[in-house]
Motif scaffolding. Structure first.
Motif, PDB file in Angstrom:
ATOM      1  N   HIS A 130       0.909  -1.305  -0.014  1.00  0.00           N
ATOM      2  CA  HIS A 130       0.039   0.042  -0.046  1.00  0.00           C
ATOM      3  C   HIS A 130       0.895   1.270   0.046  1.00  0.00           C
ATOM      4  CE1 HIS A 130      -3.519  -2.482   1.382  1.00  0.00           C
ATOM      5  NE2 HIS A 130      -2.606  -3.242   1.847  1.00  0.00           N
ATOM      6  N   GLU A 131       0.366   2.169  -0.798  1.00  0.00           N
ATOM      7  CA  GLU A 131       1.045   3.508  -0.811  1.00  0.00           C
ATOM      8  C   GLU A 131       0.522   3.993   0.372  1.00  0.00           C
ATOM      9  OE1 GLU A 131       0.708   7.936  -0.917  1.00  0.00           O
ATOM     10  OE2 GLU A 131      -0.931   6.484  -1.183  1.00  0.00           O
ATOM     11  N   LEU A 132       1.270   4.677   1.096  1.00  0.00           N
ATOM     12  CA  LEU A 132       0.905   5.515   2.650  1.00  0.00           C
ATOM     13  C   LEU A 132      -0.629   6.021   2.673  1.00  0.00           C
ATOM     14  CD1 LEU A 132       1.673   6.077   5.573  1.00  0.00           C
ATOM     15  CD2 LEU A 132       2.502   8.347   4.668  1.00  0.00           C
ATOM     16  N   SER A 133      -0.776   6.828   1.716  1.00  0.00           N
ATOM     17  CA  SER A 133      -2.349   7.587   2.040  1.00  0.00           C
ATOM     18  C   SER A 133      -3.276   6.362   1.666  1.00  0.00           C
ATOM     19  CB  SER A 133      -2.300   8.669   1.058  1.00  0.00           C
ATOM     20  OG  SER A 133      -2.662   8.294  -0.380  1.00  0.00           O
ATOM     21  N   GLU A 134      -3.173   5.401   0.904  1.00  0.00           N
ATOM     22  CA  GLU A 134      -4.085   4.261   0.541  1.00  0.00           C
ATOM     23  C   GLU A 134      -4.286   3.597   1.777  1.00  0.00           C
ATOM     24  OE1 GLU A 134      -3.538   2.429  -3.807  1.00  0.00           O
ATOM     25  OE2 GLU A 134      -1.871   1.963  -2.378  1.00  0.00           O
TER      26      GLU A 134
ATOM     27  N   GLN B  47      -0.957   8.646  -9.365  1.00  0.00           N
ATOM     28  CA  GLN B  47      -2.370   9.003  -9.932  1.00  0.00           C
ATOM     29  C   GLN B  47      -2.728   7.953 -11.133  1.00  0.00           C
ATOM     30  OE1 GLN B  47      -4.422  11.506  -8.838  1.00  0.00           O
ATOM     31  NE2 GLN B  47      -2.980  11.407  -6.986  1.00  0.00           N
ATOM     32  N   ARG B  48      -1.509   7.811 -11.880  1.00  0.00           N
ATOM     33  CA  ARG B  48      -1.910   6.888 -13.045  1.00  0.00           C
ATOM     34  C   ARG B  48      -1.774   5.683 -13.120  1.00  0.00           C
ATOM     35  NH1 ARG B  48       0.164  12.063 -14.114  1.00  0.00           N
ATOM     36  NH2 ARG B  48      -0.419  13.380 -15.795  1.00  0.00           N
ATOM     37  N   MET B  49      -0.923   5.167 -12.306  1.00  0.00           N
ATOM     38  CA  MET B  49      -0.911   3.648 -11.852  1.00  0.00           C
ATOM     39  C   MET B  49      -1.639   3.185 -10.901  1.00  0.00           C
ATOM     40  SD  MET B  49       2.719   2.838 -13.144  1.00  0.00           S
ATOM     41  CE  MET B  49       2.650   1.200 -13.232  1.00  0.00           C
ATOM     42  N   LEU B  50      -1.664   3.772  -9.650  1.00  0.00           N
ATOM     43  CA  LEU B  50      -2.102   3.261  -8.346  1.00  0.00           C
ATOM     44  C   LEU B  50      -3.630   3.824  -8.240  1.00  0.00           C
ATOM     45  CD1 LEU B  50       0.850   3.567  -5.863  1.00  0.00           C
ATOM     46  CD2 LEU B  50       0.105   1.718  -7.114  1.00  0.00           C
ATOM     47  N   GLY B  51      -3.975   5.057  -8.990  1.00  0.00           N
ATOM     48  CA  GLY B  51      -5.331   5.657  -8.721  1.00  0.00           C
ATOM     49  C   GLY B  51      -5.512   6.050  -7.431  1.00  0.00           C
ATOM     50  N   VAL B  52      -4.482   6.776  -6.566  1.00  0.00           N
ATOM     51  CA  VAL B  52      -4.646   7.335  -5.502  1.00  0.00           C
ATOM     52  C   VAL B  52      -5.819   8.367  -5.113  1.00  0.00           C
ATOM     53  CG1 VAL B  52      -3.467   8.578  -3.628  1.00  0.00           C
ATOM     54  CG2 VAL B  52      -2.229   6.535  -4.481  1.00  0.00           C
ATOM     55  N   GLY B  53      -5.926   8.948  -6.282  1.00  0.00           N
ATOM     56  CA  GLY B  53      -6.931   9.971  -6.182  1.00  0.00           C
ATOM     57  C   GLY B  53      -6.822  11.170  -5.237  1.00  0.00           C
ATOM     58  N   ASP B  54      -7.643  11.460  -4.589  1.00  0.00           N
ATOM     59  CA  ASP B  54      -7.656  12.680  -3.532  1.00  0.00           C
ATOM     60  C   ASP B  54      -7.324  12.127  -2.127  1.00  0.00           C
ATOM     61  OD1 ASP B  54     -10.163  11.256  -2.663  1.00  0.00           O
ATOM     62  OD2 ASP B  54     -11.376  13.168  -2.709  1.00  0.00           O
ATOM     63  N   ARG B  55      -6.858  11.042  -1.909  1.00  0.00           N
ATOM     64  CA  ARG B  55      -6.822  10.476  -0.545  1.00  0.00           C
ATOM     65  C   ARG B  55      -5.675  11.424   0.184  1.00  0.00           C
ATOM     66  NH1 ARG B  55      -7.646   6.316  -3.743  1.00  0.00           N
ATOM     67  NH2 ARG B  55      -9.014   4.558  -3.226  1.00  0.00           N
TER      68      ARG B  55
ATOM     69  N   LEU C 288      -5.167  14.568  -0.404  1.00  0.00           N
ATOM     70  CA  LEU C 288      -5.695  15.848  -0.096  1.00  0.00           C
ATOM     71  C   LEU C 288      -6.526  15.770   0.898  1.00  0.00           C
ATOM     72  CD1 LEU C 288      -6.158  16.973  -3.784  1.00  0.00           C
ATOM     73  CD2 LEU C 288      -4.471  17.880  -1.983  1.00  0.00           C
ATOM     74  N   ARG C 289      -7.224  14.572   1.065  1.00  0.00           N
ATOM     75  CA  ARG C 289      -8.359  14.300   2.227  1.00  0.00           C
ATOM     76  C   ARG C 289      -7.689  14.289   3.359  1.00  0.00           C
ATOM     77  NH1 ARG C 289     -11.283   8.963   0.106  1.00  0.00           N
ATOM     78  NH2 ARG C 289     -12.149   8.943   2.026  1.00  0.00           N
ATOM     79  N   LEU C 290      -6.310  13.689   3.576  1.00  0.00           N
ATOM     80  CA  LEU C 290      -5.605  13.777   4.790  1.00  0.00           C
ATOM     81  C   LEU C 290      -5.115  15.165   4.975  1.00  0.00           C
ATOM     82  CD1 LEU C 290      -3.666  10.455   4.051  1.00  0.00           C
ATOM     83  CD2 LEU C 290      -5.229  10.850   5.876  1.00  0.00           C
ATOM     84  N   LEU C 291      -4.765  15.631   4.094  1.00  0.00           N
ATOM     85  CA  LEU C 291      -4.020  17.202   4.309  1.00  0.00           C
ATOM     86  C   LEU C 291      -5.044  18.344   4.780  1.00  0.00           C
ATOM     87  CD1 LEU C 291      -1.545  17.331   1.524  1.00  0.00           C
ATOM     88  CD2 LEU C 291      -1.008  17.285   3.810  1.00  0.00           C
ATOM     89  N   ARG C 292      -6.273  18.130   4.156  1.00  0.00           N
ATOM     90  CA  ARG C 292      -7.372  19.033   4.552  1.00  0.00           C
ATOM     91  C   ARG C 292      -7.830  18.616   5.869  1.00  0.00           C
ATOM     92  NH1 ARG C 292     -10.202  16.849  -0.751  1.00  0.00           N
ATOM     93  NH2 ARG C 292      -9.431  18.611  -2.079  1.00  0.00           N
ATOM     94  N   ALA C 293      -7.482  17.792   6.679  1.00  0.00           N
ATOM     95  CA  ALA C 293      -7.976  17.532   8.122  1.00  0.00           C
ATOM     96  C   ALA C 293      -6.820  18.011   9.071  1.00  0.00           C
ATOM     97  CB  ALA C 293      -8.281  15.957   8.324  1.00  0.00           C
ATOM     98  N   VAL C 294      -5.730  18.237   8.527  1.00  0.00           N
ATOM     99  CA  VAL C 294      -4.542  18.838   9.524  1.00  0.00           C
ATOM    100  C   VAL C 294      -4.921  20.242   9.776  1.00  0.00           C
ATOM    101  CG1 VAL C 294      -2.265  19.556   9.472  1.00  0.00           C
ATOM    102  CG2 VAL C 294      -2.836  17.639   8.161  1.00  0.00           C
ATOM    103  N   ARG C 295      -4.691  20.223  11.123  1.00  0.00           N
ATOM    104  CA  ARG C 295      -4.959  21.369  11.968  1.00  0.00           C
ATOM    105  C   ARG C 295      -3.980  22.459  11.531  1.00  0.00           C
ATOM    106  NH1 ARG C 295      -4.755  21.580  17.143  1.00  0.00           N
ATOM    107  NH2 ARG C 295      -3.280  19.570  17.387  1.00  0.00           N
ATOM    108  N   GLY C 296      -4.555  23.853  11.421  1.00  0.00           N
ATOM    109  CA  GLY C 296      -3.783  24.772  11.190  1.00  0.00           C
ATOM    110  C   GLY C 296      -3.207  24.920   9.647  1.00  0.00           C
ATOM    111  N   ILE C 297      -3.341  24.061   8.885  1.00  0.00           N
ATOM    112  CA  ILE C 297      -2.857  24.113   7.522  1.00  0.00           C
ATOM    113  C   ILE C 297      -3.731  24.909   6.712  1.00  0.00           C
ATOM    114  CG2 ILE C 297      -4.140  22.306   6.527  1.00  0.00           C
ATOM    115  CD1 ILE C 297      -1.455  21.279   5.182  1.00  0.00           C
ATOM    116  N   ASP C 298      -2.845  25.704   5.812  1.00  0.00           N
ATOM    117  CA  ASP C 298      -3.393  26.502   4.765  1.00  0.00           C
ATOM    118  C   ASP C 298      -3.307  26.005   3.124  1.00  0.00           C
ATOM    119  OD1 ASP C 298      -4.530  28.351   3.160  1.00  0.00           O
ATOM    120  OD2 ASP C 298      -2.988  29.933   3.357  1.00  0.00           O
ATOM    121  N   LEU C 299      -4.065  25.040   2.885  1.00  0.00           N
ATOM    122  CA  LEU C 299      -3.738  24.115   2.014  1.00  0.00           C
ATOM    123  C   LEU C 299      -4.316  24.861   0.376  1.00  0.00           C
ATOM    124  CD1 LEU C 299      -2.784  21.265   0.853  1.00  0.00           C
ATOM    125  CD2 LEU C 299      -5.063  20.554   1.272  1.00  0.00           C
TER     126      LEU C 299
END
Length: 273
Positions: free
Chosen positions: A110-114, A142-150, A152-163
């Protein structure tokens, strides 16, 4: 669940802090992570440059080293794609039915975000990172694993971040492993475009899920003296309030030698009582 960290050659050699961040992060999420010391290269560099038969010992070593685990996690979509998509092909080229069977029995890689989103079912990992960040989605993820927005979903939940969104994010940075060596001028032009888009966001930090891409883009950002740092996704997700002072050093190139040897996960394991 027995989880193994496949740290990858580049991370173990140049960016061991990423591997250490993966362990901290997964342990914080309740996972027990093991680091099999016998791991080596996945063979991607050899495979992509036409030395497919030379990959055979590496594929065999991978299958032997990670046998018996329930899951393998790696901070690299590129290396995860090599294992999942091409290890079976290497066994076919070798005509080795035993190796083909071993590859089929290899635990899921597994890639980490997956792994965090799909296997652990988590998007908020309890991270805190009060900085302006933009994210580069790497080609293999993106092109081989199809990780998609995973990621970004993890980053959006980080407190204090300006993504902030990266323009033309889907465009390749131009690294491509040996592509950057064989097609230097094209690679540099592609990376210049990527750097221009990064700078347009006003981000302090460029984040990605592959250190190879970060090394490439970070080299350009460093030579231009932009002040933009590069950090692997794992390092942001592992960050807490206690980690924010002082600011992390630039990841555009390996840190200057401080007189003390840097410990990779492999070295750290050997030095643990």
């Amino acid at each position: 669940m027995r989880i193994a960290l496949f740290v990858t050659c580049l991370t173990d050699t140049l960016y061991p802090e990423t591997g250490q961040a993966v362990v901290r992060l997964l342990e914080r999420l309740g996972c027990a992570v093991e680091f099999p010391a016998g791991q080596t290269c996945c063979g991607q560099m050899h495979f992509n440059t036409g030395y497919q038969r030379e990959c055979v010992p590496l594929v065999r070593r991978f299958a032997e080293t990670f046998a018996g685990y329930d899951a393998v996690v790696t901070p690299s979509g590129s290396c995860a794609a090599m294992v999942r998509e091409y290890h079976g092909r290497v066994a076919e080229v070798a005509g080795d039915t035993g190796l083909a069977a071993a590859v089929r029995d290899t635990p899921a890689v597994h890639e980490l975000s997956e792994f965090i989103v799909d296997v652990l079912g988590v998007t908020d990992v309890g991270a805190y990172f009060p900085h302006r960040v933009t994210f580069h989605p790497t080609c293999h993820s993106q092109r081989m694993l199809g990780v998609g927005d995973r990621p970004l979903r993890l980053l959006r939940a980080v407190r204090g971040i300006d993504l902030v969104e990266l323009p033309a994010a889907e465009q390749c940075c131009g690294f491509g492993g040996t592509f950057a060596l064989k097609n230097h001028d094209t690679s540099v032009a592609m990376c210049a475009d990527k750097a221009r888009h990064v700078l347009s966001t006003g981000a302090e930090v460029l984040c990605a899920g592959d250190n190879s891409c970060l090394m490439h883009i970070g080299g350009v950002l460093s030579r231009l003296r932009t002040g933009v740092r590069t950090l692997h996704l794992a390092e942001i997700l592992a960050a807490t309030e206690e980690d924010q002072a002082p600011a992390a050093p630039s990841r555009s190139r390996p840190a200057p030698h401080s007189g003390k040897p840097r410990q990779s996960p492999r070295t750290a394991e050997r030095n643990t009582p």
